[in-house]
Design a protein around this motif. Structure first.
Motif, PDB file in Angstrom:
ATOM      1  N   LEU A  63       0.742  -1.005  -0.042  1.00 24.98           N
ATOM      2  CA  LEU A  63       0.066   0.070   0.207  1.00 24.98           C
ATOM      3  C   LEU A  63       1.014   1.153  -0.118  1.00 24.98           C
ATOM      4  O   LEU A  63       0.435   2.439  -0.662  1.00 24.98           O
ATOM      5  N   THR A  64       1.824   1.172   0.680  1.00 23.58           N
ATOM      6  CA  THR A  64       2.797   2.345   0.785  1.00 23.58           C
ATOM      7  C   THR A  64       3.542   2.737  -0.381  1.00 23.58           C
ATOM      8  O   THR A  64       3.512   3.787  -1.006  1.00 23.58           O
ATOM      9  N   ALA A  65       3.701   1.436  -1.158  1.00 25.57           N
ATOM     10  CA  ALA A  65       4.296   1.506  -2.485  1.00 25.57           C
ATOM     11  C   ALA A  65       3.541   2.080  -3.621  1.00 25.57           C
ATOM     12  O   ALA A  65       3.841   2.884  -4.313  1.00 25.57           O
ATOM     13  N   ASP A  66       2.179   1.609  -3.417  1.00 30.53           N
ATOM     14  CA  ASP A  66       1.097   2.038  -4.468  1.00 30.53           C
ATOM     15  C   ASP A  66       0.918   3.456  -3.964  1.00 30.53           C
ATOM     16  O   ASP A  66       0.693   4.320  -5.096  1.00 30.53           O
ATOM     17  N   ASN A  67       0.869   4.011  -2.709  1.00 32.58           N
ATOM     18  CA  ASN A  67       0.474   5.315  -2.571  1.00 32.58           C
ATOM     19  C   ASN A  67       1.859   6.329  -2.942  1.00 32.58           C
ATOM     20  O   ASN A  67       1.404   7.226  -3.589  1.00 32.58           O
ATOM     21  N   GLU A  68       2.952   5.924  -2.809  1.00 30.39           N
ATOM     22  CA  GLU A  68       3.898   6.663  -3.590  1.00 30.39           C
ATOM     23  C   GLU A  68       4.019   6.658  -4.988  1.00 30.39           C
ATOM     24  O   GLU A  68       4.237   7.792  -5.509  1.00 30.39           O
ATOM     25  N   ARG A  69       3.368   5.560  -5.478  1.00 28.30           N
ATOM     26  CA  ARG A  69       3.515   5.554  -6.973  1.00 28.30           C
ATOM     27  C   ARG A  69       2.183   6.505  -7.552  1.00 28.30           C
ATOM     28  O   ARG A  69       2.234   7.346  -8.363  1.00 28.30           O
ATOM     29  N   LEU A  70       1.102   6.479  -6.773  1.00 29.42           N
ATOM     30  CA  LEU A  70       0.009   7.442  -7.099  1.00 29.42           C
ATOM     31  C   LEU A  70       0.309   8.889  -6.579  1.00 29.42           C
ATOM     32  O   LEU A  70      -0.051   9.548  -7.714  1.00 29.42           O
ATOM     33  N   LEU A  71       0.998   8.839  -5.781  1.00 28.94           N
ATOM     34  CA  LEU A  71       1.647  10.437  -5.626  1.00 28.94           C
ATOM     35  C   LEU A  71       2.415  10.873  -6.515  1.00 28.94           C
ATOM     36  O   LEU A  71       2.283  11.950  -7.150  1.00 28.94           O
ATOM     37  N   LYS A  72       3.367  10.082  -6.933  1.00 35.10           N
ATOM     38  CA  LYS A  72       4.246  10.549  -8.333  1.00 35.10           C
ATOM     39  C   LYS A  72       3.419  10.782  -9.418  1.00 35.10           C
ATOM     40  O   LYS A  72       3.590  11.742 -10.265  1.00 35.10           O
ATOM     41  N   GLU A  73       2.443   9.822  -9.663  1.00 35.94           N
ATOM     42  CA  GLU A  73       1.511  10.131 -10.785  1.00 35.94           C
ATOM     43  C   GLU A  73       0.771  11.285 -10.792  1.00 35.94           C
ATOM     44  O   GLU A  73       0.623  12.087 -11.593  1.00 35.94           O
ATOM     45  N   ALA A  74       0.143  11.751  -9.487  1.00 35.72           N
ATOM     46  CA  ALA A  74      -0.397  12.791  -9.398  1.00 35.72           C
ATOM     47  C   ALA A  74       0.579  14.227  -9.324  1.00 35.72           C
ATOM     48  O   ALA A  74       0.119  15.143 -10.191  1.00 35.72           O
ATOM     49  N   LEU A  75       1.746  13.987  -9.073  1.00 32.22           N
ATOM     50  CA  LEU A  75       2.519  15.175  -9.232  1.00 32.22           C
ATOM     51  C   LEU A  75       2.866  15.460 -10.585  1.00 32.22           C
ATOM     52  O   LEU A  75       3.079  16.301 -11.200  1.00 32.22           O
ATOM     53  N   ARG A  78      -0.249  16.709 -12.363  1.00 31.19           N
ATOM     54  CA  ARG A  78      -0.314  18.305 -11.673  1.00 31.19           C
ATOM     55  C   ARG A  78       0.500  18.968 -12.433  1.00 31.19           C
ATOM     56  O   ARG A  78       0.150  20.127 -13.152  1.00 31.19           O
ATOM     57  N   GLU A  79       1.800  18.492 -12.825  1.00 31.75           N
ATOM     58  CA  GLU A  79       2.686  19.431 -13.651  1.00 31.75           C
ATOM     59  C   GLU A  79       2.367  19.738 -15.229  1.00 31.75           C
ATOM     60  O   GLU A  79       2.332  20.464 -15.672  1.00 31.75           O
ATOM     61  N   LYS A  80       1.695  18.433 -15.478  1.00 30.57           N
ATOM     62  CA  LYS A  80       1.080  18.349 -17.060  1.00 30.57           C
ATOM     63  C   LYS A  80      -0.033  19.500 -16.987  1.00 30.57           C
ATOM     64  O   LYS A  80      -0.005  20.212 -17.743  1.00 30.57           O
ATOM     65  N   LEU A  81      -1.012  19.533 -15.971  1.00 31.97           N
ATOM     66  CA  LEU A  81      -1.955  20.326 -16.053  1.00 31.97           C
ATOM     67  C   LEU A  81      -1.420  22.020 -15.923  1.00 31.97           C
ATOM     68  O   LEU A  81      -2.128  22.713 -16.603  1.00 31.97           O
ATOM     69  N   LEU A  82      -0.606  21.934 -15.201  1.00 30.54           N
ATOM     70  CA  LEU A  82       0.022  23.428 -15.041  1.00 30.54           C
ATOM     71  C   LEU A  82       0.553  23.912 -16.221  1.00 30.54           C
ATOM     72  O   LEU A  82       0.539  24.975 -16.687  1.00 30.54           O
ATOM     73  N   LYS A  83       1.202  22.895 -16.896  1.00 35.10           N
ATOM     74  CA  LYS A  83       1.978  23.327 -18.096  1.00 35.10           C
ATOM     75  C   LYS A  83       0.996  23.500 -19.261  1.00 35.10           C
ATOM     76  O   LYS A  83       1.082  24.581 -20.027  1.00 35.10           O
TER      77      LYS A  83
END
Length: 166
Positions: A63-75, A78-83
């Protein structure tokens, strides 16, 4: 130790030994099995609890690994949306600047057309005024001495000099 040997009774020793063996037999038959079963059940319960804890630990790691992966994907998202938002903003600004430039050009063009029209109107008025002056000159010439042609020409030249256009 001597006193023990003096008070030693074989009969008592045999009785105690028989009672001890009976006690061991009864304990083995009735008490040891439930105690051992209880201990085995407890051991199995502890083993299962440890296995469950290990499984829960692995699940938490996953779950921690999944959360970290989801967090990276979200970041990344987010960067794509900002761009994309920056690009849209820049395009909107460029479009607004272009529209403003086009409007300004149209306004300038209309102003130049208006100036040209006003210039033509002024020229027409000037021509009309010059024509009126020409008629006035002609009337004065006619009123002057019609018999003397030299006087008429001199009079026209004098009037033209007086009314030169700038």
């Amino acid at each position: 130790m001597e006193q023990l040997l003096e008070n030693f009774s074989l009969d008592l020793f045999v009785k105690q030994t028989v009672l001890f063996v009976i006690l061991i037999f009864l304990m083995a038959k009735y008490a040891w099995k439930p105690i051992i079963n209880s201990l085995n059940e407890r051991e199995d319960g502890i083993k299962n609890a440890l296995d469950s804890a290990e499984k829960a630990k692995r699940e938490m790691e996953n779950l921690t690994a999944d959360n970290e992966r989801l967090l990276k994907e979200a970041l990344v998202e987010r960067e794509k949306l900002l761009k994309d938002a920056r690009e849209i903003r820049e395009q909107t600004i460029a479009k607004a600047e272009q529209e403003a430039q086009e409007k300004a050009s149209k306004i300038i063009e209309k102003a130049q057309e208006a100036i040209e029209r006003e210039k033509k109107v002024a020229m027409a008025e000037l021509k009309s005024h010059v024509a009126g002056l020409s008629i006035d000159i002609a009337e004065k010439v006619v009123q002057g001495e019609l018999s003397n042609k030299n006087k008429q020409l001199k009079l026209v030249e004098d009037m033209l000099v007086e009314t030169t256009l700038n």
